[in-house]
Design an enzyme around this catalytic site. Structure first.
Site, PDB file in Angstrom:
ATOM      1  N   ASP A  25       0.864  -1.178   0.000  1.00 49.14           N
ATOM      2  CA  ASP A  25       0.000   0.000   0.000  1.00 49.14           C
ATOM      3  C   ASP A  25       0.905   1.233   0.000  1.00 49.14           C
ATOM      4  OD1 ASP A  25      -2.087   1.719   0.211  1.00 49.14           O
ATOM      5  OD2 ASP A  25      -2.705   1.117   2.229  1.00 49.14           O
ATOM      6  N   GLU A  29      -2.691   0.257  -4.230  1.00 49.77           N
ATOM      7  CA  GLU A  29      -2.478  -0.947  -3.422  1.00 49.77           C
ATOM      8  C   GLU A  29      -2.730  -2.207  -4.235  1.00 49.77           C
ATOM      9  OE1 GLU A  29      -5.313  -1.740  -0.274  1.00 49.77           O
ATOM     10  OE2 GLU A  29      -6.556  -0.071  -0.915  1.00 49.77           O
TER      11      GLU A  29
END
Lengths: 363, 403
Positions: free
Chosen positions: B10, B105
């Site tokens: 992420d 992500e």
């Protein structure tokens, strides 16, 4: 240099000139506007070396002089001042722009680096701006914006035996306008004027004005009122447009322009990512359709008169809209030959305007 | 499913960090990306802004009240999408199983990658390092045996607002520790628990994952319905066998090469560029794709990376067109600084042979005709049979812009 001027008068002059200034130029002076004051006459000039725009206004001058101020900033400052008189005073170290209780101090840009627009000497003609402006508005949108093929970024002005012609093409469409009987150029003369210059001209041009056009070998200038726009010409030979204009068009669709435009705009909502819309031309109607695999499809029928054999042609909806917008009249004619040959949009009444567009080939 | 290792990566404050790269003058200042005006909303906040309590999805006006010095940058999604594509490409160097969840992500199934990259921690660290080296962006990485725990682990690896404490940005949860890792968390952290379910759970006296794990399944099903009830019961007990589903749709095709010795002139770079453009085009042809956008990437001797791109009027799988466009993008770049790496690519891919905008025959332009496309495919077949050097692309040499 020192003068006073009404805010609105000055704003207009500054915004016109600053459209030629280039804020991202490597040469910093080109991001500025030059102010030249002689007596009560102020000339404001912006230039990106290719295009130069200057605007002359009457001011209350009190000290002659020349200064270069950052174009975007000074234009925005003047625009945002309270209505009323604006005073600008410059010296070598600083410039002051003030009005009422507002005061801005700007660091000037050295004026001696500002390019002097070359004097244009050549054939000069004066015409009514209205027709010329209308013609430009009709063709200029078809010029290319792709700088890698410079020759197509211009509008061709050509003097033919039967009058002046304006032509622009980006190789997907071509707009052609003729002014029978009007001669701006010498017989046989052809010049290719950068479309950017003409776009700026149409923005500022007052249709009521008389437009003075001066043409030299390498430059052109347009003058009306206190406004002068000059530009280098594009030297490359404009493509031979005459052979592209088809003569044999067996299929002809006549349709209400506004109804057609509205329908295209609706159907286009489903034509994403440059996908085309299809026109299925039949006896009494044209069926518009578009689909894309992610969202779905749209279909709309529009009443039309159709002469010829039924066929389906696909177009980039933007190009269709551009063409339909510049053709005058309540009804328009769309002529086609086959799904891969150029189509033509033209007014029902006149032969002076023609908008040629290439279809999209769909598998 | 034992033995499965799932990695969740992420990007840290992605939009805001990307904008900071473009506007270095904003470094250290509280920055948000989002809409200005009365009704704008924060899309991303830099860590400096988070210190003031600014969060994404907050009204920009409120964020400004919390942080009067806030800098609001309008979002540029096209730019973020371009970087995102490169991030995903970087992830796929570790495993073909990359499932993007958003621009910033992705899940990676790295079960089989350990042999190549070492331990989970070493692999995660290497991924973070590459992303930072290439894009200048930091990320947080979580590794566990399920998607659920991997995602929570990357959350745990995130930098804390206002904290200068060193963070290595990696959180690896070993299978034996997963239940413990989950237990103390609020039940609302679990997948599928929104505000409504969260309220219902609280009404049942369930606050933490541990509470949920021991809550009788029957009761859960009768309160939340069979699907949600069963799913939450499984998740709370660390059972999550959702696989990583690779996004097989190709977004871009590119080729890049680091030179043994820095290149310092256009004439040295040109043959490389032509060769790479041809390979990119050929890979596109092999997949029956064409791209509308051509990308050029240069890494300079000082490791700074410059990228340029141009969108064409029509999609292409023609190496000549890719090379010519890449060359135009190269013009005016200070190659004398020393080019360490050159990359050429295409994106905005569409199936080949789809709708083609036809051109007027003005003469002189590169034809995108069916003839040329057929010729290119024929050449591909010749190369496949007789080898690479059987047919070489011929591209007119660059014209000197000064000449």
């Amino acid at each position: 240099m020192k003068f006073r001027c009404e805010r609105d008068v000055l704003t207009e002059a500054l915004s016109a000139a600053s459209r030629a200034a280039s804020p991202k130029a490597q040469l910093r002076v080109l991001s500025g506007l030059r102010f030249d004051l002689r007596g009560d006459q102020l000339v404001v000039t912006g230039s990106d070396l290719e295009l130069t725009i200057s605007s002359t206004v009457e001011v209350a001058g009190s000290e002659d002089g020349t200064a270069v101020l950052p174009a975007k900033l000074v234009t925005e400052i003047v625009r945002h001042l309270e209505p009323g008189a604006v005073e600008i005073e410059t010296s070598a170290e600083r410039s002051r722009v003030s009005s009422g209780r507002s005061e801005f101090t700007l660091l000037p840009i050295p004026a001696d680096e500002f390019p002097t627009p070359p004097e244009i000497e050549g054939e000069q003609v004066t015409i009514q701006a209205a027709d010329f402006a209308e013609g430009l508005r009709q063709v200029v949108g078809a010029a290319s914006t792709d700088e890698s093929r410079k020759v197509l970024t211009g509008v061709l002005l050509a003097a033919e035996t039967d009058g002046l012609r304006m032509v622009a093409t980006d190789s997907y469409r071509l707009a052609f306008r003729e002014f029978p009987g009007s001669s701006v150029l010498q017989a046989g003369q052809r010049v290719n004027v950068p479309s950017r210059a003409l776009q700026e001209l149409t923005r500022s041009l007052d249709p009521e004005a008389e437009l003075e056009i001066t043409l030299a070998d390498t430059m052109v200038s347009f003058r009306f009122g206190g406004f002068v726009l000059s530009s280098w010409l594009i030297r490359d030979e404009f493509p031979d447009y005459a052979k592209l204009i088809p003569t044999d068009m067996p299929n002809e669709l006549t349709v209400d322009r506004q109804v057609f435009l509205d329908a295209i705009r609706r159907v286009k909502l489903m034509a994403r990512n440059n996908s085309p819309i299809r026109l299925e031309m039949q006896d009494q109607a044209v069926r518009l359709s578009a689909q894309n695999p992610e969202d779905g499809e749209a279909v709309e029928d529009v009443d039309a008169k159709f002469v010829g054999s039924e066929l389906t042609v696909a177009f980039n909806p933007e190009y269709l809209i551009d063409g339909l917008e510049v053709v005058p009249g309540d009804e328009v004619v769309l002529q086609t030959r086959d799904p891969q040959k150029p189509a033509v949009i033209r007014p029902t009444e006149s032969q002076d305007l023609l908008y040629l567009l290439m279809p999209v080939r769909v598998s | 499913m034992s033995g499965r290792r799932i990695l969740h990566v992420d990007m840290d404050a992605f939009f805001a960090s990307v904008e900071l790269l473009r506007h270095p003058e904003l470094a250290g200042r509280p920055v948000v990306v989002g809409g200005g005006g009365d009704r704008g909303v924060v899309a991303a906040a830099s860590y400096e802004a988070r210190v003031f309590g600014v969060r994404s999805a907050m009204a920009t006006a409120r964020a400004r009240r919390l942080c009067p010095d806030l800098v609001v940058v309008p979002p540029d999604h096209a730019h973020y999408a371009g970087i995102s594509a490169r991030i995903m490409a970087c992830c796929s160097e570790f495993t073909p199983l990359v499932e993007p969840l958003a621009l910033d992500e992705a899940f990676l199934d790295v079960s089989g990658a350990g042999r190549l990259f070492g331990t989970d921690r070493e692999l995660a660290t290497e991924l973070r390092r590459r992303l930072h080296e290439r894009e200048g962006l930091w990320s947080s990485v979580g590794v566990a045996s399920t998607k659920l725990v991997a995602k929570l682990a990357s959350e745990a690896a995130k930098p804390l607002p206002g904290s200068d404490a060193p963070q290595d940005g990696v959180c690896v949860v070993e299978p034996a520790d997963e239940l413990r890792f989950l237990q103390d968390r609020p039940a609302a952290d679990l997948w599928g628990v929104g505000p409504v379910t969260g309220d219902r759970l609280r009404a049942l006296g369930v606050d933490t994952v541990a509470d949920l794990a021991v809550f009788p399944l029957d009761a859960l099903v009768s309160h939340l319905g069979p699907a949600v009830g069963r799913q939450l019961h499984d998740l709370a007990n660390g059972r999550d066998d959702r696989p990583v589903v690779a996004d097989l749709e190709v977004k871009s095709i590119s080729q890049e090469e680091t030179f043994a010795r820095d290149r310092t002139s256009l004439s040295e770079l040109d043959p490389e560029l032509v060769r790479m453009a041809e390979r990119v085009a050929r890979r596109a042809r092999r997949r029956d794709l064409e791209g509308r956008t051509v990308h050029l990437k240069l890494r300079w001797a000082d490791f700074v990376t410059t990228t340029r791109s141009r969108t064409l009027d029509e999609p292409t799988a023609d190496g000549l067109v890719v090379a010519r466009t890449a060359r135009e993008l190269l013009q005016g770049l200070p190659v004398e600084r020393g080019v360490r790496l050159l990359g050429v690519g295409i994106s905005a891919l569409v199936p080949a042979g789809g709708a083609t905008q036809l051109r007027l025959d003005l003469g002189g332009s590169a034809s995108q005709s069916a003839d040329r496309s057929a010729a290119l495919r024929a050449a591909d077949r010749v190369r496949e049979r007789f080898g690479e050097s059987a047919i070489a692309p011929v591209v007119p040499p660059p014209t000197d812009p000064r000449g």
